[in-house]
Design a protein around this motif. Structure first.
Motif, PDB file in Angstrom:
ATOM      1  N   LEU A  62       0.805  -1.122   0.075  1.00  0.00           N
ATOM      2  CA  LEU A  62      -0.069   0.009   0.112  1.00  0.00           C
ATOM      3  C   LEU A  62       1.017   1.180  -0.029  1.00  0.00           C
ATOM      4  CD1 LEU A  62      -2.673  -1.045   2.482  1.00  0.00           C
ATOM      5  CD2 LEU A  62      -3.056  -0.757  -0.003  1.00  0.00           C
ATOM      6  N   PHE A  63       1.951   1.259   0.714  1.00  0.00           N
ATOM      7  CA  PHE A  63       2.925   2.354   0.846  1.00  0.00           C
ATOM      8  C   PHE A  63       3.746   2.427  -0.557  1.00  0.00           C
ATOM      9  CE2 PHE A  63       6.706   4.801   2.179  1.00  0.00           C
ATOM     10  CZ  PHE A  63       5.925   5.918   2.854  1.00  0.00           C
ATOM     11  N   LEU A  64       4.171   1.421  -1.017  1.00  0.00           N
ATOM     12  CA  LEU A  64       5.030   1.371  -2.270  1.00  0.00           C
ATOM     13  C   LEU A  64       4.820   2.417  -3.523  1.00  0.00           C
ATOM     14  CD1 LEU A  64       7.639   0.480  -3.414  1.00  0.00           C
ATOM     15  CD2 LEU A  64       5.976  -1.237  -4.668  1.00  0.00           C
ATOM     16  N   PRO A  65       3.185   2.927  -3.765  1.00  0.00           N
ATOM     17  CA  PRO A  65       2.949   3.930  -4.797  1.00  0.00           C
ATOM     18  C   PRO A  65       3.409   5.347  -4.372  1.00  0.00           C
ATOM     19  CG  PRO A  65       1.194   2.495  -4.537  1.00  0.00           C
ATOM     20  CD  PRO A  65       2.319   2.027  -3.569  1.00  0.00           C
ATOM     21  N   HIS A  66       3.509   5.705  -2.834  1.00  0.00           N
ATOM     22  CA  HIS A  66       3.700   6.848  -2.564  1.00  0.00           C
ATOM     23  C   HIS A  66       5.220   7.254  -2.631  1.00  0.00           C
ATOM     24  CE1 HIS A  66       3.784  10.565   0.016  1.00  0.00           C
ATOM     25  NE2 HIS A  66       4.583   9.779   0.537  1.00  0.00           N
ATOM     26  N   ALA A  67       6.079   5.924  -2.945  1.00  0.00           N
ATOM     27  CA  ALA A  67       7.478   6.093  -2.983  1.00  0.00           C
ATOM     28  C   ALA A  67       7.965   6.061  -4.317  1.00  0.00           C
ATOM     29  CB  ALA A  67       8.160   4.972  -2.196  1.00  0.00           C
ATOM     30  N   ILE A  68       7.039   6.094  -5.249  1.00  0.00           N
ATOM     31  CA  ILE A  68       7.381   6.100  -6.705  1.00  0.00           C
ATOM     32  C   ILE A  68       7.419   7.554  -7.190  1.00  0.00           C
ATOM     33  CG2 ILE A  68       6.753   5.614  -9.090  1.00  0.00           C
ATOM     34  CD1 ILE A  68       5.490   3.006  -7.975  1.00  0.00           C
ATOM     35  N   PRO A  69       8.504   7.938  -7.725  1.00  0.00           N
ATOM     36  CA  PRO A  69       8.897   9.268  -8.393  1.00  0.00           C
ATOM     37  C   PRO A  69       7.703   9.826  -9.447  1.00  0.00           C
ATOM     38  CG  PRO A  69      10.995   8.134  -8.447  1.00  0.00           C
ATOM     39  CD  PRO A  69       9.864   7.176  -8.102  1.00  0.00           C
ATOM     40  N   GLY A  70       7.505  10.922  -9.343  1.00  0.00           N
ATOM     41  CA  GLY A  70       6.410  11.476 -10.122  1.00  0.00           C
ATOM     42  C   GLY A  70       6.313  11.493 -11.397  1.00  0.00           C
ATOM     43  N   LEU A  71       7.700  11.460 -12.121  1.00  0.00           N
ATOM     44  CA  LEU A  71       7.951  11.329 -13.566  1.00  0.00           C
ATOM     45  C   LEU A  71       7.496   9.871 -13.878  1.00  0.00           C
ATOM     46  CD1 LEU A  71       8.988  12.315 -15.999  1.00  0.00           C
ATOM     47  CD2 LEU A  71      11.282  11.554 -15.428  1.00  0.00           C
ATOM     48  N   ILE A  72       7.937   8.847 -13.149  1.00  0.00           N
ATOM     49  CA  ILE A  72       7.739   7.423 -13.226  1.00  0.00           C
ATOM     50  C   ILE A  72       6.187   7.338 -13.164  1.00  0.00           C
ATOM     51  CG2 ILE A  72       7.923   5.087 -12.389  1.00  0.00           C
ATOM     52  CD1 ILE A  72      10.754   5.985 -11.998  1.00  0.00           C
ATOM     53  N   ALA A  73       5.460   7.898 -12.233  1.00  0.00           N
ATOM     54  CA  ALA A  73       3.996   7.785 -12.175  1.00  0.00           C
ATOM     55  C   ALA A  73       3.235   8.435 -13.439  1.00  0.00           C
ATOM     56  CB  ALA A  73       3.492   8.577 -10.755  1.00  0.00           C
ATOM     57  N   ALA A  74       3.765   9.393 -13.848  1.00  0.00           N
ATOM     58  CA  ALA A  74       3.027  10.184 -15.026  1.00  0.00           C
ATOM     59  C   ALA A  74       3.209   9.194 -16.294  1.00  0.00           C
ATOM     60  CB  ALA A  74       3.839  11.355 -15.380  1.00  0.00           C
ATOM     61  N   LEU A  75       4.271   8.501 -16.340  1.00  0.00           N
ATOM     62  CA  LEU A  75       4.339   7.492 -17.542  1.00  0.00           C
ATOM     63  C   LEU A  75       3.608   6.338 -17.349  1.00  0.00           C
ATOM     64  CD1 LEU A  75       8.313   7.529 -17.910  1.00  0.00           C
ATOM     65  CD2 LEU A  75       6.716   8.752 -19.288  1.00  0.00           C
ATOM     66  N   ILE A  76       3.600   5.782 -16.107  1.00  0.00           N
ATOM     67  CA  ILE A  76       2.476   4.761 -15.862  1.00  0.00           C
ATOM     68  C   ILE A  76       1.107   5.124 -16.295  1.00  0.00           C
ATOM     69  CG2 ILE A  76       1.631   3.118 -14.003  1.00  0.00           C
ATOM     70  CD1 ILE A  76       4.310   3.514 -12.839  1.00  0.00           C
ATOM     71  N   TRP A  77       0.676   6.403 -15.659  1.00  0.00           N
ATOM     72  CA  TRP A  77      -0.683   6.546 -15.858  1.00  0.00           C
ATOM     73  C   TRP A  77      -1.161   7.050 -17.124  1.00  0.00           C
ATOM     74  CZ3 TRP A  77      -4.121   4.543 -12.895  1.00  0.00           C
ATOM     75  CH2 TRP A  77      -4.049   4.427 -11.585  1.00  0.00           C
ATOM     76  N   ILE A  78      -0.337   7.437 -17.904  1.00  0.00           N
ATOM     77  CA  ILE A  78      -0.493   8.156 -19.485  1.00  0.00           C
ATOM     78  C   ILE A  78      -0.569   6.811 -20.107  1.00  0.00           C
ATOM     79  CG2 ILE A  78       0.582   8.918 -21.356  1.00  0.00           C
ATOM     80  CD1 ILE A  78       1.758  11.203 -19.618  1.00  0.00           C
ATOM     81  N   TYR A  79       0.078   5.846 -19.855  1.00  0.00           N
ATOM     82  CA  TYR A  79       0.327   4.480 -20.450  1.00  0.00           C
ATOM     83  C   TYR A  79      -0.986   3.930 -20.326  1.00  0.00           C
ATOM     84  CZ  TYR A  79       0.986  -0.434 -21.289  1.00  0.00           C
ATOM     85  OH  TYR A  79       0.963  -1.897 -21.824  1.00  0.00           O
ATOM     86  N   LEU A  80      -1.443   3.716 -18.778  1.00  0.00           N
ATOM     87  CA  LEU A  80      -3.017   3.146 -18.434  1.00  0.00           C
ATOM     88  C   LEU A  80      -4.027   3.671 -19.029  1.00  0.00           C
ATOM     89  CD1 LEU A  80      -1.856   2.031 -14.822  1.00  0.00           C
ATOM     90  CD2 LEU A  80      -1.961   0.433 -16.960  1.00  0.00           C
ATOM     91  N   TYR A  81      -4.004   5.079 -19.413  1.00  0.00           N
ATOM     92  CA  TYR A  81      -5.304   5.844 -19.747  1.00  0.00           C
ATOM     93  C   TYR A  81      -5.246   5.913 -21.176  1.00  0.00           C
ATOM     94  CZ  TYR A  81      -6.398   7.306 -15.136  1.00  0.00           C
ATOM     95  OH  TYR A  81      -6.768   7.227 -13.815  1.00  0.00           O
ATOM     96  N   THR A  82      -4.197   5.572 -22.230  1.00  0.00           N
ATOM     97  CA  THR A  82      -4.103   6.124 -23.309  1.00  0.00           C
ATOM     98  C   THR A  82      -4.855   4.674 -24.097  1.00  0.00           C
ATOM     99  OG1 THR A  82      -2.239   7.217 -23.222  1.00  0.00           O
ATOM    100  CG2 THR A  82      -2.858   6.614 -25.600  1.00  0.00           C
TER     101      THR A  82
END
Length: 346
Positions: free
Chosen positions: A161-181
């Motif tokens: 549960l805590f791991l997503p908070h430790a992911i840098p914002g740039l990596i999170a942006a790439l993940i969610w753009i990929y999942l939403y496209t």
């Protein structure tokens, strides 16, 4: 007078003083007795020196904090207030370039009169109405589940549960753009295969998409706070409630939650303040194709656009000060409301 009487009076036969009964001055016995003699209490010099040392130690320890607080908080806020009172105007025909002039509250009037700035607060209102219940309720539910006797592998779920908070914002942006496209995302493909059509970048899907990103990033952080507070609850109280016949639901809502009230208020306060600072999540979605998120979608994005796209630093500073004032007022209202409810309880 007899010889015996003279010796008792300390006088010898020839007028020589007789032997002393106490220790001689300067001897070790006299020094020992002098050291054991009671001293006058409450010497002002010693008490003053002790207080001085205490104050000096406290000042030494607090100086780095106040220096860092001044550099990182007081100076930027003061500079923003100063910058918000000025604006740049063209002189004459504009050949001399812009010049900075005093504008008073003109930047504040411009920001408040801008429809895009006011619409940003309406977006925040809808965001808070959807985000706050899901965040607080979900974090409490997961923390209670981890604290219950039914939970297994607590360490694994806490880390997951805590791991997503430790992911840098740039990596999170790439993940969610990929999942939403739509053309790339396996999630969108699975939804379409199941007959569910949803565009994450549309005007109707933008707000739920941003709430989903924020929940993914911050839910585990709040779960850890609630779980740590629940672990500090006295177990004898829970055992007493069990003996009295209280079930798991009654223990959770009537015993555990009232005992972690301070943590609930703190998380609520920080979540409200964080909602007003909404910036990263909509900025992520604005990079998607066909996104409904504009450069002024939230107040923070409005200030960012004014500063780095329009180069109007006075307007950006005024918008930032207004956002800070709204955050301060909401923080006061949240703490005031929670304190009143606490005082109203018997």
């Amino acid at each position: 007078m007899s010889t015996h009487d003279a010796e008792r009076r300390g006088v010898g036969r020839a007028g020589v003083p007789g032997p002393r009964t106490g220790p001689a001055p300067g001897s070790a016995r006299a020094d020992e007795l002098g050291a054991k003699a009671p001293r006058s209490p409450g010497r002002p010099s010693q008490a003053l020196s002790s207080r001085t040392r205490t104050r000096l130690a406290a000042g030494t320890l607090l100086t780095p904090f106040f220096a860092l607080f001044t550099v990182t908080m007081i100076v930027p806020v003061g500079y923003a207030l100063w910058l918000s009172l000025f604006t740049e105007k063209q002189s004459g025909l504009g050949f001399d370039g812009p010049r900075t002039v005093f504008d008073g509250l003109g930047n504040y009037a411009t920001a408040l009169g801008d429809q895009a700035f006011r619409d940003g607060f309406r977006v925040l209102l809808g965001y808070c109405a959807l985000y706050l219940p899901l965040m607080i309720g979900g974090a409490i539910a997961l923390a209670l589940l981890l604290d219950s006797a039914l939970a297994r592998a607590r360490r694994f779920f806490q880390l997951a549960l805590f791991l997503p908070h430790a992911i840098p914002g740039l990596i999170a942006a790439l993940i969610w753009i990929y999942l939403y496209t739509p053309q790339l995302s396996p999630v969108v493909a699975a939804m379409e295969a199941g007959g569910i059509g949803f565009d994450f970048f549309s005007s109707e899907g933008t707000l739920p998409s941003i709430v989903n990103i924020a929940l993914w990033q911050w839910l585990g952080y709040n779960v850890v706070i609630f779980y740590a507070a629940l672990q500090a609850v006295d177990r004898s109280l829970l055992e007493a409630a069990t003996v009295d016949g209280a079930g798991n639901w009654r223990i959770a809502f009537s015993v555990k939650l009232p005992l972690i009230r301070s943590s609930l208020v703190m998380v609520l306060l920080f979540t409200v303040i964080g909602s007003l600072q909404l910036f990263t999540e909509p900025l992520i979605l604005s990079r998607g194709s066909g996104s409904a998120v504009t450069s002024t979608w939230t107040p923070n994005m409005y200030a960012y656009s004014a500063a780095f796209e329009r180069n109007d630093y006075g307007l950006a500073a005024a918008a930032s000060v207004l956002i800070a004032l709204v955050a301060a007022v909401l923080s006061y209202l949240v703490t005031r409301f929670t304190n009143r409810r606490k005082e109203a309880r018997p």
